[in-house]
Write a protein that holds these residues in place. Structure first.
Motif, PDB file in Angstrom:
ATOM      1  N   SER A  79       1.807   7.128  -1.703  1.00  0.00           N
ATOM      2  CA  SER A  79       0.770   6.186  -2.137  1.00  0.00           C
ATOM      3  C   SER A  79       0.940   4.898  -1.338  1.00  0.00           C
ATOM      4  N   PRO A  80      -0.060   4.022  -1.359  1.00  0.00           N
ATOM      5  CA  PRO A  80       0.064   2.748  -0.646  1.00  0.00           C
ATOM      6  C   PRO A  80       1.165   1.840  -1.219  1.00  0.00           C
ATOM      7  N   LYS A  81       1.593   2.098  -2.441  1.00  0.00           N
ATOM      8  CA  LYS A  81       2.633   1.277  -3.078  1.00  0.00           C
ATOM      9  C   LYS A  81       4.043   1.643  -2.624  1.00  0.00           C
ATOM     10  N   HIS A  82       4.224   2.814  -2.025  1.00  0.00           N
ATOM     11  CA  HIS A  82       5.548   3.276  -1.633  1.00  0.00           C
ATOM     12  C   HIS A  82       6.054   2.558  -0.383  1.00  0.00           C
ATOM     13  N   THR A  83       7.378   2.381  -0.323  1.00  0.00           N
ATOM     14  CA  THR A  83       8.061   1.762   0.820  1.00  0.00           C
ATOM     15  C   THR A  83       9.079   2.755   1.361  1.00  0.00           C
ATOM     16  N   TRP A  84       9.182   2.811   2.682  1.00  0.00           N
ATOM     17  CA  TRP A  84      10.152   3.715   3.303  1.00  0.00           C
ATOM     18  C   TRP A  84      11.550   3.118   3.216  1.00  0.00           C
ATOM     19  N   VAL A  85      12.487   3.894   2.705  1.00  0.00           N
ATOM     20  CA  VAL A  85      13.892   3.503   2.626  1.00  0.00           C
ATOM     21  C   VAL A  85      14.602   4.284   3.732  1.00  0.00           C
ATOM     22  N   GLY A 120      16.191   9.336   5.156  1.00  0.00           N
ATOM     23  CA  GLY A 120      15.326   8.353   4.506  1.00  0.00           C
ATOM     24  C   GLY A 120      14.370   9.011   3.516  1.00  0.00           C
ATOM     25  N   HIS A 121      13.729   8.179   2.721  1.00  0.00           N
ATOM     26  CA  HIS A 121      12.793   8.691   1.720  1.00  0.00           C
ATOM     27  C   HIS A 121      11.858   7.567   1.281  1.00  0.00           C
ATOM     28  N   TRP A 122      10.795   7.942   0.609  1.00  0.00           N
ATOM     29  CA  TRP A 122       9.843   6.966   0.074  1.00  0.00           C
ATOM     30  C   TRP A 122      10.256   6.572  -1.336  1.00  0.00           C
ATOM     31  N   GLU A 123      10.133   5.284  -1.657  1.00  0.00           N
ATOM     32  CA  GLU A 123      10.415   4.776  -3.014  1.00  0.00           C
ATOM     33  C   GLU A 123       9.340   3.784  -3.411  1.00  0.00           C
ATOM     34  N   THR A 124       9.139   3.688  -4.701  1.00  0.00           N
ATOM     35  CA  THR A 124       8.243   2.671  -5.222  1.00  0.00           C
ATOM     36  C   THR A 124       9.083   1.443  -5.538  1.00  0.00           C
ATOM     37  N   PRO A 125       8.724   0.266  -5.016  1.00  0.00           N
ATOM     38  CA  PRO A 125       9.502  -0.935  -5.329  1.00  0.00           C
ATOM     39  C   PRO A 125       9.547  -1.177  -6.837  1.00  0.00           C
TER      40      PRO A 125
END
Length: 99
Positions: free
Chosen positions: A45-51, A67-72
């Protein structure tokens, strides 16, 4: 009574902090990250940030994790990448975290 509760809470905080420091593994030489050519998948989703990829502490030492995507956790939060911190006997991995 409040003073006793505050003192007990403070003592528990320092005890937990001491345990977390002792749980870290010190390495003499920083491990080299593996050379990978993994493709970053599209964001869920647009809210996710790449870690980014980073080291994770494991009972046997440090293990490289992709790495993975996370929601702040909250608006305007940003991810601070993990890094190696120099300590007297070598290096300790400081994991990434949200700020």
């Amino acid at each position: 009574m409040k003073t006793i509760l505050k003192s007990a809470a403070l003592l528990m905080f320092f005890f937990a902090a001491a345990l977390s420091v002792n749980a870290q593994t010190i390495v003499r030489k920083k491990p080299v990250a593996p050379q990978t050519t993994a493709v970053r998948p599209p964001a869920p989703s647009p809210k996710h940030t790449w870690v980014s990829d980073e080291w994770k502490h494991d009972p046997k030492g440090y293990v490289w994790k992709g790495g993975h995507w996370e929601t702040p956790p909250k608006d305007k939060a940003f991810y601070v990448k993990g890094h190696w911190r120099h300590v007297p006997k070598g290096y300790v991995w400081m994991p990434g975290h949200w700020k």
